[in-house]
Design a protein around this motif. Sequence first.
Motif, PDB file in Angstrom:
ATOM      1  N   ALA A  80       0.834  -1.204   0.000  1.00  0.00           N
ATOM      2  CA  ALA A  80       0.000   0.000   0.000  1.00  0.00           C
ATOM      3  C   ALA A  80       0.869   1.255   0.000  1.00  0.00           C
ATOM      4  N   SER A  81       1.943   1.235   0.765  1.00  0.00           N
ATOM      5  CA  SER A  81       2.858   2.382   0.803  1.00  0.00           C
ATOM      6  C   SER A  81       3.546   2.574  -0.536  1.00  0.00           C
ATOM      7  N   ALA A  82       3.912   1.478  -1.174  1.00  0.00           N
ATOM      8  CA  ALA A  82       4.574   1.574  -2.480  1.00  0.00           C
ATOM      9  C   ALA A  82       3.672   2.221  -3.513  1.00  0.00           C
ATOM     10  N   ILE A  83       2.399   1.837  -3.560  1.00  0.00           N
ATOM     11  CA  ILE A  83       1.508   2.434  -4.551  1.00  0.00           C
ATOM     12  C   ILE A  83       1.230   3.892  -4.208  1.00  0.00           C
ATOM     13  N   GLU A  84       1.201   4.240  -2.937  1.00  0.00           N
ATOM     14  CA  GLU A  84       1.013   5.649  -2.577  1.00  0.00           C
ATOM     15  C   GLU A  84       2.246   6.478  -2.935  1.00  0.00           C
ATOM     16  N   MET A  85       3.429   5.902  -2.845  1.00  0.00           N
ATOM     17  CA  MET A  85       4.632   6.597  -3.328  1.00  0.00           C
ATOM     18  C   MET A  85       4.552   6.831  -4.828  1.00  0.00           C
ATOM     19  N   MET A  86       4.146   5.795  -5.557  1.00  0.00           N
ATOM     20  CA  MET A  86       4.030   5.927  -7.005  1.00  0.00           C
ATOM     21  C   MET A  86       2.983   6.979  -7.372  1.00  0.00           C
ATOM     22  N   ALA A 157       1.887  -0.978 -15.020  1.00  0.00           N
ATOM     23  CA  ALA A 157       0.804  -0.032 -14.778  1.00  0.00           C
ATOM     24  C   ALA A 157       1.270   1.416 -14.831  1.00  0.00           C
ATOM     25  N   ALA A 158       2.538   1.656 -14.480  1.00  0.00           N
ATOM     26  CA  ALA A 158       3.051   3.028 -14.412  1.00  0.00           C
ATOM     27  C   ALA A 158       3.750   3.484 -15.689  1.00  0.00           C
ATOM     28  N   GLY A 159       4.131   2.571 -16.558  1.00  0.00           N
ATOM     29  CA  GLY A 159       4.996   2.890 -17.682  1.00  0.00           C
ATOM     30  C   GLY A 159       4.297   3.343 -18.949  1.00  0.00           C
ATOM     31  N   PRO A 160       4.929   3.098 -20.108  1.00  0.00           N
ATOM     32  CA  PRO A 160       4.421   3.631 -21.380  1.00  0.00           C
ATOM     33  C   PRO A 160       3.095   3.030 -21.815  1.00  0.00           C
ATOM     34  N   ARG A 161       2.755   1.830 -21.309  1.00  0.00           N
ATOM     35  CA  ARG A 161       1.448   1.233 -21.591  1.00  0.00           C
ATOM     36  C   ARG A 161       0.497   1.417 -20.412  1.00  0.00           C
ATOM     37  N   MET A 163       0.273   4.536 -16.893  1.00  0.00           N
ATOM     38  CA  MET A 163       0.081   5.929 -16.506  1.00  0.00           C
ATOM     39  C   MET A 163       0.847   6.915 -17.390  1.00  0.00           C
ATOM     40  N   CYS A 164       2.134   6.652 -17.635  1.00  0.00           N
ATOM     41  CA  CYS A 164       2.914   7.587 -18.451  1.00  0.00           C
ATOM     42  C   CYS A 164       2.371   7.661 -19.879  1.00  0.00           C
ATOM     43  N   GLY A 165       1.971   6.517 -20.428  1.00  0.00           N
ATOM     44  CA  GLY A 165       1.357   6.531 -21.739  1.00  0.00           C
ATOM     45  C   GLY A 165       0.080   7.347 -21.753  1.00  0.00           C
ATOM     46  N   GLY A 166      -0.722   7.214 -20.703  1.00  0.00           N
ATOM     47  CA  GLY A 166      -1.940   8.005 -20.606  1.00  0.00           C
ATOM     48  C   GLY A 166      -1.670   9.490 -20.506  1.00  0.00           C
ATOM     49  N   GLN A 167      -0.619   9.855 -19.776  1.00  0.00           N
ATOM     50  CA  GLN A 167      -0.236  11.266 -19.694  1.00  0.00           C
ATOM     51  C   GLN A 167       0.150  11.804 -21.072  1.00  0.00           C
ATOM     52  N   MET A 168       0.865  10.984 -21.849  1.00  0.00           N
ATOM     53  CA  MET A 168       1.248  11.411 -23.190  1.00  0.00           C
ATOM     54  C   MET A 168       0.017  11.617 -24.073  1.00  0.00           C
ATOM     55  N   LEU A 169      -0.923  10.683 -23.992  1.00  0.00           N
ATOM     56  CA  LEU A 169      -2.167  10.816 -24.759  1.00  0.00           C
ATOM     57  C   LEU A 169      -2.932  12.069 -24.343  1.00  0.00           C
ATOM     58  N   ASP A 170      -2.894  12.381 -23.047  1.00  0.00           N
ATOM     59  CA  ASP A 170      -3.571  13.571 -22.531  1.00  0.00           C
ATOM     60  C   ASP A 170      -2.969  14.839 -23.126  1.00  0.00           C
ATOM     61  N   LEU A 191      -5.457   4.298 -19.133  1.00  0.00           N
ATOM     62  CA  LEU A 191      -4.012   4.296 -18.953  1.00  0.00           C
ATOM     63  C   LEU A 191      -3.587   5.294 -17.870  1.00  0.00           C
ATOM     64  N   LYS A 192      -4.100   6.496 -17.955  1.00  0.00           N
ATOM     65  CA  LYS A 192      -3.620   7.575 -17.076  1.00  0.00           C
ATOM     66  C   LYS A 192      -3.978   7.348 -15.608  1.00  0.00           C
TER      67      LYS A 192
END
Length: 306
Positions: A80-86, A157-161, A163-170, A191-192
């Motif tokens: 849980a702490s790891a995902i909150e850091m991410m 989940a965090a990489g180019p496919r 969250m980061c990929g979703g940010q790029m699409l945004d 993704l985001k």
Amino acid sequence: MTMVIGGASAASLAAALTEAAQDIDEALDQLLPVVEGDEARLFEAMRYSTIGGGKRMRGFLVLEGAKQFGVSRSAALRVASAIEMMHAYSLIHDDLPAMDNDDLRRGKPTNHKAFDEATAILAGDSLQCHAFTVLADEATHPDPAVRIELVRILARAAGPRGMCGGQMLDIMAEQASEPLDEPAIGRLQLLKTGKLIEFSAEAGAVLGKAAAAQRHALAAYGRDLGAAFQIADDLLDATASAEDMGKATAKDAAAGKATLVGLLGIERSRMQAERLVAQARDHIEIFGERADLLRALADYVIERRS
């Protein structure tokens, strides 16, 4: 009369969320210690954006998912702490001038305003790295295969496919000559935002070495919950005050952000969120009453006011 949602009362969900947030903050305080010396400012910036504040919904999902399989609270708290850091890393970078350029987050100045842009970038980078350090440590799980799988699915989940990929699409959607259609917006938001929430729901099953069907059920729950959460967030951006949200609102429309609310309008978007919540609840029927708080959380996602 106490309102009941999802088989658990709103009060019991609120109490469970509060307890989880306190426990996660205590774990984060240990995993991100106050240090002296040359790195002190970096740790201060990491702690500033990670400890205290926020709903801890992602961390709560890890804890509740792990509970379905009798996983120890201490192990679940590390994940849980790891995902909150991410998540904190993503918010720090999302708030930067090159991204959304926000001054307020969780009711206080954003990291780059409290410190400076360079420190904020490094704090985000460090939180991302440290999240994987925590997952890879033997204290998280004695089985290295479990730790590797946690690292793998969080990186995905965090990489180019993710969250980061979703940010790029945004970013690309803001610059596009034509607005995105509904499927494209759905993919962007999956993704985001959705992938980290999906990880959070699935992680407890990984910790518990669950059967494939149980793991799939929690992942599917997280996927639909994440989609509903994003729509609810966009609805709040369109209708809530900055005081309620603890951050600037009405920015999506001004920035030309691609959202379902902008495309479908408020009422149709709310109906879509309700449909997704119903699907999320259906996915976890196999867990029976043990998953009542997860059902209540799904209802809360579209009923929340901040």
